[in-house]
Design a protein around this motif. Structure first.
Motif, PDB file in Angstrom:
ATOM      1  N   LEU A 118       5.076 -16.643  -9.074  1.00 27.64           N
ATOM      2  CA  LEU A 118       5.694 -15.853 -10.132  1.00 27.64           C
ATOM      3  C   LEU A 118       6.361 -16.754 -11.166  1.00 27.64           C
ATOM      4  O   LEU A 118       6.716 -17.909 -10.876  1.00 27.64           O
ATOM      5  CB  LEU A 118       6.739 -14.917  -9.528  1.00 27.64           C
ATOM      6  N   PRO A 119       6.543 -16.273 -12.385  1.00 22.90           N
ATOM      7  CA  PRO A 119       7.308 -17.050 -13.380  1.00 22.90           C
ATOM      8  C   PRO A 119       8.743 -17.285 -12.909  1.00 22.90           C
ATOM      9  O   PRO A 119       9.287 -16.522 -12.102  1.00 22.90           O
ATOM     10  CB  PRO A 119       7.252 -16.156 -14.627  1.00 22.90           C
ATOM     11  N   SER A 120       9.339 -18.336 -13.398  1.00 21.26           N
ATOM     12  CA  SER A 120      10.688 -18.713 -12.946  1.00 21.26           C
ATOM     13  C   SER A 120      11.732 -17.673 -13.315  1.00 21.26           C
ATOM     14  O   SER A 120      12.736 -17.517 -12.611  1.00 21.26           O
ATOM     15  CB  SER A 120      11.073 -20.071 -13.550  1.00 21.26           C
ATOM     16  N   SER A 121      11.505 -16.927 -14.389  1.00 20.87           N
ATOM     17  CA  SER A 121      12.489 -15.931 -14.831  1.00 20.87           C
ATOM     18  C   SER A 121      12.318 -14.585 -14.148  1.00 20.87           C
ATOM     19  O   SER A 121      13.082 -13.657 -14.423  1.00 20.87           O
ATOM     20  CB  SER A 121      12.377 -15.740 -16.351  1.00 20.87           C
ATOM     21  N   MET A 122      11.330 -14.440 -13.261  1.00 25.95           N
ATOM     22  CA  MET A 122      11.016 -13.153 -12.642  1.00 25.95           C
ATOM     23  C   MET A 122      11.370 -13.201 -11.163  1.00 25.95           C
ATOM     24  O   MET A 122      10.994 -14.129 -10.454  1.00 25.95           O
ATOM     25  CB  MET A 122       9.520 -12.829 -12.828  1.00 25.95           C
ATOM     26  N   GLU A 123      12.118 -12.206 -10.712  1.00 24.23           N
ATOM     27  CA  GLU A 123      12.488 -12.116  -9.311  1.00 24.23           C
ATOM     28  C   GLU A 123      11.387 -11.415  -8.516  1.00 24.23           C
ATOM     29  O   GLU A 123      10.739 -10.498  -9.024  1.00 24.23           O
ATOM     30  CB  GLU A 123      13.811 -11.347  -9.161  1.00 24.23           C
ATOM     31  N   PRO A 124      11.156 -11.823  -7.274  1.00 24.28           N
ATOM     32  CA  PRO A 124      10.118 -11.161  -6.464  1.00 24.28           C
ATOM     33  C   PRO A 124      10.498  -9.722  -6.158  1.00 24.28           C
ATOM     34  O   PRO A 124      11.675  -9.365  -6.079  1.00 24.28           O
ATOM     35  CB  PRO A 124      10.053 -12.023  -5.198  1.00 24.28           C
ATOM     36  N   PHE A 125       9.480  -8.908  -5.996  1.00 21.26           N
ATOM     37  CA  PHE A 125       9.697  -7.485  -5.716  1.00 21.26           C
ATOM     38  C   PHE A 125      10.265  -7.331  -4.310  1.00 21.26           C
ATOM     39  O   PHE A 125       9.695  -7.829  -3.327  1.00 21.26           O
ATOM     40  CB  PHE A 125       8.376  -6.734  -5.850  1.00 21.26           C
ATOM     41  N   ASN A 126      11.407  -6.655  -4.227  1.00 16.15           N
ATOM     42  CA  ASN A 126      12.165  -6.585  -2.978  1.00 16.15           C
ATOM     43  C   ASN A 126      11.740  -5.364  -2.160  1.00 16.15           C
ATOM     44  O   ASN A 126      12.536  -4.475  -1.855  1.00 16.15           O
ATOM     45  CB  ASN A 126      13.659  -6.528  -3.271  1.00 16.15           C
ATOM     46  N   ARG A 185       1.831   6.698  -6.413  1.00 16.89           N
ATOM     47  CA  ARG A 185       2.786   7.489  -7.204  1.00 16.89           C
ATOM     48  C   ARG A 185       4.127   7.616  -6.493  1.00 16.89           C
ATOM     49  O   ARG A 185       4.713   8.696  -6.385  1.00 16.89           O
ATOM     50  CB  ARG A 185       2.217   8.861  -7.522  1.00 16.89           C
ATOM     51  N   ILE A 186       4.632   6.498  -6.022  1.00 16.89           N
ATOM     52  CA  ILE A 186       5.946   6.443  -5.399  1.00 16.89           C
ATOM     53  C   ILE A 186       6.893   5.759  -6.373  1.00 16.89           C
ATOM     54  O   ILE A 186       6.539   4.736  -6.971  1.00 16.89           O
ATOM     55  CB  ILE A 186       5.878   5.655  -4.069  1.00 16.89           C
ATOM     56  N   PRO A 187       8.095   6.299  -6.589  1.00 19.83           N
ATOM     57  CA  PRO A 187       9.037   5.662  -7.523  1.00 19.83           C
ATOM     58  C   PRO A 187       9.342   4.222  -7.133  1.00 19.83           C
ATOM     59  O   PRO A 187       9.472   3.891  -5.940  1.00 19.83           O
ATOM     60  CB  PRO A 187      10.287   6.551  -7.428  1.00 19.83           C
ATOM     61  N   LEU A 188       9.447   3.356  -8.136  1.00 18.13           N
ATOM     62  CA  LEU A 188       9.648   1.931  -7.895  1.00 18.13           C
ATOM     63  C   LEU A 188      11.107   1.567  -7.646  1.00 18.13           C
ATOM     64  O   LEU A 188      11.440   0.382  -7.605  1.00 18.13           O
ATOM     65  CB  LEU A 188       9.115   1.124  -9.085  1.00 18.13           C
ATOM     66  N   LYS A 189      11.974   2.535  -7.471  1.00 15.75           N
ATOM     67  CA  LYS A 189      13.377   2.260  -7.171  1.00 15.75           C
ATOM     68  C   LYS A 189      13.498   1.883  -5.692  1.00 15.75           C
ATOM     69  O   LYS A 189      13.393   2.734  -4.806  1.00 15.75           O
ATOM     70  CB  LYS A 189      14.246   3.472  -7.475  1.00 15.75           C
ATOM     71  N   THR A 190      13.701   0.610  -5.433  1.00 19.36           N
ATOM     72  CA  THR A 190      13.765   0.148  -4.043  1.00 19.36           C
ATOM     73  C   THR A 190      15.017   0.636  -3.317  1.00 19.36           C
ATOM     74  O   THR A 190      15.044   0.666  -2.085  1.00 19.36           O
ATOM     75  CB  THR A 190      13.720  -1.383  -4.005  1.00 19.36           C
ATOM     76  N   GLU A 191      16.056   1.044  -4.080  1.00 15.69           N
ATOM     77  CA  GLU A 191      17.277   1.505  -3.421  1.00 15.69           C
ATOM     78  C   GLU A 191      17.066   2.793  -2.658  1.00 15.69           C
ATOM     79  O   GLU A 191      17.783   3.083  -1.683  1.00 15.69           O
ATOM     80  CB  GLU A 191      18.405   1.700  -4.453  1.00 15.69           C
ATOM     81  N   GLY A 251       5.436  -8.864  -1.679  1.00 16.92           N
ATOM     82  CA  GLY A 251       5.337  -9.371  -3.043  1.00 16.92           C
ATOM     83  C   GLY A 251       4.923  -8.324  -4.060  1.00 16.92           C
ATOM     84  O   GLY A 251       5.138  -7.116  -3.886  1.00 16.92           O
ATOM     85  N   GLU A 252       4.285  -8.809  -5.124  1.00 14.10           N
ATOM     86  CA  GLU A 252       3.963  -7.950  -6.258  1.00 14.10           C
ATOM     87  C   GLU A 252       2.868  -6.936  -5.940  1.00 14.10           C
ATOM     88  O   GLU A 252       2.755  -5.910  -6.611  1.00 14.10           O
ATOM     89  CB  GLU A 252       3.519  -8.805  -7.455  1.00 14.10           C
ATOM     90  N   LEU A 253       2.043  -7.209  -4.948  1.00 12.62           N
ATOM     91  CA  LEU A 253       0.994  -6.242  -4.616  1.00 12.62           C
ATOM     92  C   LEU A 253       1.586  -4.960  -4.030  1.00 12.62           C
ATOM     93  O   LEU A 253       0.956  -3.906  -4.097  1.00 12.62           O
ATOM     94  CB  LEU A 253       0.001  -6.865  -3.627  1.00 12.62           C
ATOM     95  N   VAL A 254       2.790  -5.038  -3.483  1.00  9.55           N
ATOM     96  CA  VAL A 254       3.458  -3.828  -3.008  1.00  9.55           C
ATOM     97  C   VAL A 254       3.786  -2.915  -4.184  1.00  9.55           C
ATOM     98  O   VAL A 254       3.675  -1.686  -4.098  1.00  9.55           O
ATOM     99  CB  VAL A 254       4.725  -4.202  -2.222  1.00  9.55           C
ATOM    100  N   ARG A 255       4.188  -3.521  -5.319  1.00 10.06           N
ATOM    101  CA  ARG A 255       4.461  -2.724  -6.520  1.00 10.06           C
ATOM    102  C   ARG A 255       3.196  -1.996  -6.987  1.00 10.06           C
ATOM    103  O   ARG A 255       3.248  -0.827  -7.386  1.00 10.06           O
ATOM    104  CB  ARG A 255       4.996  -3.641  -7.621  1.00 10.06           C
ATOM    105  N   VAL A 256       2.059  -2.708  -6.910  1.00  7.73           N
ATOM    106  CA  VAL A 256       0.797  -2.095  -7.323  1.00  7.73           C
ATOM    107  C   VAL A 256       0.445  -0.928  -6.408  1.00  7.73           C
ATOM    108  O   VAL A 256      -0.002   0.137  -6.863  1.00  7.73           O
ATOM    109  CB  VAL A 256      -0.323  -3.154  -7.328  1.00  7.73           C
ATOM    110  N   GLN A 257       0.649  -1.086  -5.115  1.00  7.76           N
ATOM    111  CA  GLN A 257       0.331  -0.025  -4.170  1.00  7.76           C
ATOM    112  C   GLN A 257       1.245   1.178  -4.361  1.00  7.76           C
ATOM    113  O   GLN A 257       0.800   2.333  -4.236  1.00  7.76           O
ATOM    114  CB  GLN A 257       0.455  -0.553  -2.741  1.00  7.76           C
ATOM    115  N   MET A 258       2.519   0.927  -4.669  1.00  2.94           N
ATOM    116  CA  MET A 258       3.437   2.043  -4.893  1.00  2.94           C
ATOM    117  C   MET A 258       3.071   2.814  -6.162  1.00  2.94           C
ATOM    118  O   MET A 258       3.173   4.043  -6.204  1.00  2.94           O
ATOM    119  CB  MET A 258       4.867   1.512  -4.976  1.00  2.94           C
ATOM    120  N   LYS A 259       2.636   2.099  -7.198  1.00  5.21           N
ATOM    121  CA  LYS A 259       2.176   2.795  -8.406  1.00  5.21           C
ATOM    122  C   LYS A 259       0.921   3.616  -8.130  1.00  5.21           C
ATOM    123  O   LYS A 259       0.761   4.725  -8.637  1.00  5.21           O
ATOM    124  CB  LYS A 259       1.895   1.772  -9.513  1.00  5.21           C
ATOM    125  N   LYS A 260       0.027   3.055  -7.313  1.00  7.95           N
ATOM    126  CA  LYS A 260      -1.215   3.761  -6.997  1.00  7.95           C
ATOM    127  C   LYS A 260      -0.935   5.050  -6.232  1.00  7.95           C
ATOM    128  O   LYS A 260      -1.599   6.076  -6.445  1.00  7.95           O
ATOM    129  CB  LYS A 260      -2.125   2.843  -6.179  1.00  7.95           C
TER     130      LYS A 260
END
Length: 407
Positions: free
Chosen positions: A42-50, A106-112, A95-104
């Motif tokens: 990932l880019p240095s300014s981007m935090e990994p998806f938690n 249709r689950i909200p990306l709010k990890t809280e 990692g970031e592939l979890v974000r892709v799966q959640m979008k696919k």
């Protein structure tokens, strides 16, 4: 895709890791996902998806947050939040592939809002989890006996224990609504755990149990198919398939999901064909469609009074006659538009292997020994001119036999 434990043992029998769907390498599990972003940074300014994706029994997957930022990788066994207690699962994506799966999905990306991961599972947690999983088959058999005794019209297809054993989930299928209030009381007394009943469809049941389809491969619903679309008999009609329920139905008892795979291609090809209900008007008579061949792009028409005499036309010729009929023009006869097939194209039957003999696998007939002996005797007689007298034990005298010239 399997690990080294899936190799064959002595005698050619499959050995297997005997983890029953909990393979640590995640190579022989159902609905696996390849992490194609694992070798990218990932880019240095981007935090990994938690957030991570965790798989449970029979391909059930859920998303969890990692609040304590524990270092996790694919295949790790973790203790997750559950209600009540905790559950045990295996990490399948990070990692970031979890974000892709959640979008696919249709689950909200709010990890809280996601449930939490407590810790990596200790050896004690794994031992308790495995001990409860070994009891599932016996409990499934006992639960079916209780349901039959109570006279409930339902089928308990699977049983799943929670990781700490505080809850048991029973998956069942039923045609109608089932009142299982008395059943839950019986289960609670028999198994001493919290009971949860989940009704699943017949397609979801086949996906959970798995199996081999009529094509010889694993079921699509248990390997990669996640969205179950409705399948109608019109899909079989568009593809020129016979409406045989034994061939069109899958192991779930419903129409096969693969009927929808090529449906769009057939519908696109049928756009160039005229409607089969449209009749062709000629001076010789009115003709109706009898059969179509989508692959060759041809149609067969027959006059109303000559139903056994079919005329083969291309889709372009049929559309041309329909356009003439709309203008009020009637062709003389269909014979003017019939497709003439050259004699070179009329080839005899030949299969893909190039062997057109239907009896090539039959065993050759063995010639009887008596016939071969008689032939040898005739040959010796013709050479010497003298016939040897047959033995009395093997042959019978023939009254109509003519005497030889030498006699």
């Amino acid at each position: 895709m399997g690990c080294n434990s899936c190799a064959s043992s002595t005698g050619g029998q499959p050995r297997g890791c005997k983890n029953n769907g909990t393979c640590g390498t995640d190579g022989c599990n159902k609905l696996t996902v390849f992490d194609w972003l694992s070798n990218m940074s990932l880019p240095s300014s981007m935090e990994p998806f938690n957030a991570v994706e965790v798989r449970f029994k029979n391909g059930r997957k859920e998303f969890f947050q990692n609040p304590e930022t524990i270092t996790l990788s694919i295949g790790d066994i973790v203790a997750t939040e559950a209600s009540p207690g905790h559950d045990i699962g295996i990490i399948t994506l990070t990692g970031e592939l979890v974000r892709v799966q959640m979008k696919k999905k249709r689950i909200p990306l709010k990890t809280e809002a996601l449930p939490k991961i407590y810790r990596k599972a200790s050896q004690k947690d794994i031992d308790i989890w495995q001990s409860y999983r070994e009891r599932e088959n016996a409990i499934q058999k006992r639960s079916r006996e209780i349901a039959i005794r109570l006279g409930l019209q339902m089928k308990i297809s699977d049983v799943e224990f929670q990781g700490d054993g505080s809850k048991v989930i029973f998956y069942y299928t039923a045609e109608e609504r089932v009142d299982f209030r008395e059943l839950i009381k019986e289960f609670a007394r028999a198994f001493n755990s919290r009971i949860e009943m989940k009704q699943v469809g017949f397609r979801q049941e086949a996906a959970r149990l798995g199996g081999i389809g009529s094509c010889g491969r694993e079921l699509c619903c248990s390997t990669w198919l996640t969205d179950f679309r409705s399948v109608n008999t019109t899909a079989a009609r568009y593809q020129q398939l016979s409406l045989n329920p034994q061939k069109l139905a899958g192991q779930c008892g419903k129409l096969k999901c693969c009927l929808n795979y090529e449906l769009d291609t057939y519908l696109e090809a049928l756009e160039s064909f005229p409607n089969t209900e449209t009749k062709l008007f000629t001076e010789k008579g009115t003709a109706s469609c009898q059969k179509i061949d989508i692959f060759k792009g041809r149609l067969w028409y027959a006059y109303e009074k000559e139903g056994m005499n079919w005329h083969e036309l291309t889709a372009e010729k049929a559309n041309e006659i329909i356009e003439q009929n709309k203008k009020g023009v009637k062709p003389h006869a269909l014979e003017e538009f019939v497709l003439e097939i050259p004699e070179d194209e009329k080839k005899p039957f030949d299969d893909l292997v190039g062997q057109d003999s239907l009896t090539r696998f039959d065993q050759p007939k063995q010639k009887s020994k008596s016939r071969s002996r008689n032939k040898n005797k005739k040959k010796t007689k013709s050479k010497s001119g003298v016939s040897t007298a047959p033995s009395k034990s093997t042959t019978r005298p023939n009254k109509n036999r003519k005497p030889s010239r030498d006699a």
